[in-house]
Scaffold this active site. Sequence first.
Site, mmCIF file in Angstrom:
data_model
loop_
_atom_site.group_PDB
_atom_site.id
_atom_site.type_symbol
_atom_site.label_atom_id
_atom_site.label_comp_id
_atom_site.label_asym_id
_atom_site.label_seq_id
_atom_site.Cartn_x
_atom_site.Cartn_y
_atom_site.Cartn_z
ATOM 1 N N HIS A 643 0.859 -1.282 -0.005
ATOM 2 C CA HIS A 643 -0.157 0.046 0.048
ATOM 3 C C HIS A 643 0.708 1.355 -0.012
ATOM 4 O O HIS A 643 0.399 2.339 -0.215
ATOM 5 C CB HIS A 643 -0.963 0.032 1.082
ATOM 6 C CG HIS A 643 -0.651 0.503 2.357
ATOM 7 N ND1 HIS A 643 -0.230 -0.487 3.388
ATOM 8 C CD2 HIS A 643 -0.403 1.423 2.942
ATOM 9 C CE1 HIS A 643 0.199 0.307 4.393
ATOM 10 N NE2 HIS A 643 0.162 1.338 4.425
ATOM 11 N N ASP A 695 -0.927 -7.488 1.500
ATOM 12 C CA ASP A 695 -0.425 -6.030 1.660
ATOM 13 C C ASP A 695 1.410 -6.323 1.692
ATOM 14 O O ASP A 695 1.880 -6.181 2.747
ATOM 15 C CB ASP A 695 -0.770 -5.478 2.819
ATOM 16 C CG ASP A 695 -0.261 -3.559 2.817
ATOM 17 O OD1 ASP A 695 0.426 -3.391 1.749
ATOM 18 O OD2 ASP A 695 -0.496 -3.021 3.597
ATOM 19 N N GLY A 788 3.031 6.003 8.889
ATOM 20 C CA GLY A 788 4.450 6.165 8.696
ATOM 21 C C GLY A 788 5.148 4.732 8.998
ATOM 22 O O GLY A 788 6.353 4.742 8.682
ATOM 23 N N SER A 790 4.190 2.072 8.205
ATOM 24 C CA SER A 790 3.601 0.916 7.220
ATOM 25 C C SER A 790 4.884 0.390 6.401
ATOM 26 O O SER A 790 5.998 1.364 6.243
ATOM 27 C CB SER A 790 2.703 1.596 6.136
ATOM 28 O OG SER A 790 1.598 1.573 6.662
ATOM 29 N N GLY A 791 4.783 -0.785 6.190
ATOM 30 C CA GLY A 791 5.942 -1.309 5.636
ATOM 31 C C GLY A 791 6.983 -1.811 6.356
ATOM 32 O O GLY A 791 7.843 -2.748 6.003
HETATM 33 N N1 ARG Z 1 -1.340 2.474 7.060
HETATM 34 C C1 ARG Z 1 -0.451 2.803 7.927
HETATM 35 C C2 ARG Z 1 0.991 3.738 7.210
HETATM 36 O O1 ARG Z 1 0.697 3.862 5.983
HETATM 37 C C3 ARG Z 1 0.139 2.290 9.026
HETATM 38 C C4 ARG Z 1 -0.971 2.010 9.993
HETATM 39 C C5 ARG Z 1 -0.668 1.001 11.105
HETATM 40 N N2 ARG Z 1 -1.765 1.154 11.857
HETATM 41 C C6 ARG Z 1 -1.839 0.582 13.205
HETATM 42 N N3 ARG Z 1 -2.867 1.187 13.990
HETATM 43 N N4 ARG Z 1 -0.958 -0.400 13.640
HETATM 44 O O2 ARG Z 1 1.639 4.058 7.929
#
Ligand code: ARG
Length: 840
Positions: A643, A695, A788, A790-791
């Site tokens: 994503h 993902d 932030g 993510s990944g």
């Molecule tokens: N989608 C988010 C990103 O782009 C990460 C979300 C993780 N969220 C969480 N509550 N664990 O950074």
Amino acid sequence: MYSAAYTNENHHAERVDFLTNRDKSPSKKRTTGVVIGVLLGVLVLAAVAAFLIWFFAFKDATEGGRISKRRAGAVQVFSGHLTLENVEYDQKLEDTLSPEFGALADDLEEIMAATYKKDPFLAEYYTKSVITAFSEGVVAYHWTQFDIPPSDLEVLPEFTEELIQEKLWTGVQEHGRKSRQNIQIKEVTASYTDPRMARNSRAQECFSRLEATDVVQAFHSPGFPVKYPAKSRCQWQIRAPENHAISLRFTQFHVEDDCSNDFVSIYDSLSPDSSQAITEKCGQRPPSNPLQVVSSSNILLVNLITDSSTQRPGFRAEYSLIPISTPKSCGGLLTNVQGEFSSPHHPSFYPPALDCKWTIQVAAGQKVRVKFNMFRMKEPGVDVRECHKDYVEVMGRKYCGELSSLSLTSPTNTMDISFHSDESYTDKGFIATYNAFNPKDPCPGLFACAVGICIAKDLKCDGWNDCGDMSDEMDCKCEKEQFACDNGMCKPNYWVCDRVNDCGDDSDEKQCSCGDNEWRCGDGTCVPQDVVCDTRKDCEDGSDEASCKVSPGICSDYSFTCKDKSCVNKVNAECDRVADCSDESDETNCDCGIRPYKLNRIVGGQNAELGEWPWQVSLHFKTRGHTCGASIISDRWLLSAAHCFKTISPENHMASSWQTYSGMQDQTKQAGVERRGLKTIVSHPDYNPMSYDYDIALLELSEPLTFSNTIHPVCLPAPSHVFPAGLPCWVTGWGTLREGAMRASRLLQKAEVKIINDTVCNVVTEGQVTSRMLCSGFLSGGVDACQGDSGGPLVCFEESGKWFQSGIVSWGEGCARRNKPGVYTRVTKLRDWIRTTTGV
Ligand code: ARG
């Protein structure tokens, strides 16, 4: 012969001494027969015997130690000091090569030799006594070696510190009086000492004398920064003028990881006696966690001991004089509404033998709350319930060891905090904050936890431990959808039998056993016993097939598949340092998941240390800075989330829009960081931007990485790897520190989160998780990944000593919300896709 290990390691500098040592016991046996013989004959015989014994002993030791092992005796060394009464101090005594040193040392060595040689028990084992230094006072530093042959090993327990001290005390009085200078000795100490540290300072081999001044000076280990020699026995005596102390700081420190092979030990004395050891360290320390110690007076002794195997760069250390710490120079009266205080010289190790006292006094009618944000007063062999060595004492209770959180509240408007360090072993100490509060209303409009923090009133009796000490969950009446724990707490019904001890007394996990012929799966459901290890998955989580040592070669989804396609039915067999496959393919490509740096955990803080998560990567998008995280899986490939790339903006898909930073901790610092562009981005073909299913993305670097202390790959789990519910794992990233915050964090953050069982995960996400996802976090909220992150990786530590990546930060409802844990891409499910795409 009997001290083969010792001889072996000291053969150059101390060979002569061993000649005397060796010839002693055989010649003694002979004495009865030859006393009446010609004196000359005895000497010749003894010399020949000595030579032969030495020759064979030396040969034994060099021939793989086979014989010497069988015959190994024991070496006992005691070191300490003697305080001389009627000798005037002369600066020349500090120079071990001066005639003054020689004369006095010879006299004292003779007195000690006479002491031991006249003792009916010790005479038999006595080998030698050596004076190594003098300091003001006049204090003489000594050590004595006893060699116990294999045939006499049963006497070993009799060699106690008390015995040696007693014999030494009476002996030196008597023989001191008889000595040439009529030396009077008013104090003696002697403690167990590692024989490897017993050095002859007059031999001057790898021995240095250093003078501390107020300008910082430095020294380093031999061979630094390339590598130290094998079998080093080095010693540095550091002195400062009287009435000063010494501060010593290791700017670089890289010694082998196993302290039983190579180590640095530091003493608050010029003798390496264990009762005055400050610390003993090995491993590699990052610049963010330097070793720093302070002496209690004007002397300090540093030893480097190395064996023959792995040689490392060694150390460089800086030293200078500092004022002596006294009970007056630490502690004091603190009267502000709030403030901070710490152990003396923090973050350096505190000095030995020091007492300090702080008195916090706030306005009448108020109370004091103290919070220790970091607390480390660890000492070998100390029972932390008793704290009989170093401690902090507050309100009649002693604290020591390593504490992750300690908050205390006073019953009145004053609080006394006492700090005590004894003569041996010191540590980093503590930092604490304090504040005044109104006891009538400590938490206006809120619930006051017993630990002293305040929480919203409706958090009381909701099943979640909001206070941290459970005080908000005591004395509760449980609702219909809640389970009543034996200890009076209430927990949501769906937490019962989930293999996590939510009540704290295990009562929610007690009545969960299955029938007589049933097996309980990891998620609490029961299956017939005979389906266990039948190579088919019957439990939803596969736990019935996870550990089936009895079915070798039978393959199921839960066995590890070797390269030759045979199967191993053992949980988490890959890279566990045991070769399970006959072709050993389970242990190949296992240079992963380790931290090259030795790190001290900074308790309580959530900032990661440099090198703590060496696989963490920061992905920068165009000019917008940090955008997503990733992890290093090989020198050419990174693992991240689809994503981050598959958005509506085509620029996100393009490899050229991204820069990757490996080895980074602080977004503003470039030292040691490797920047790489991307060659290709491979997002999973089944990635679904609506559900976030699949993902996962693989990023190929434009140029390979060079691994270092701060850049190292993580281990990828085999598809059969099990990360059970309740397992504590760590998520890392530069994501926002709060939900809705705009800015990424400057410093890399770490958070400990627990794997949540799939059934609970499905309930709390209202069925939004697929089998390519897993939940991790705390249902009570408060700890989570965020925007932030993510990944980035979710990693779990395996007993084998390696970190495996279990998840990729994917999504969550808000961040750290109650009942909304983080959702991660399940790496095991996509392991095969990673291999077919990258070959890793
Ligand atoms: N989608 C988010 C990103 O782009 C990460 C979300 C993780 N969220 C969480 N509550 N664990 O950074």
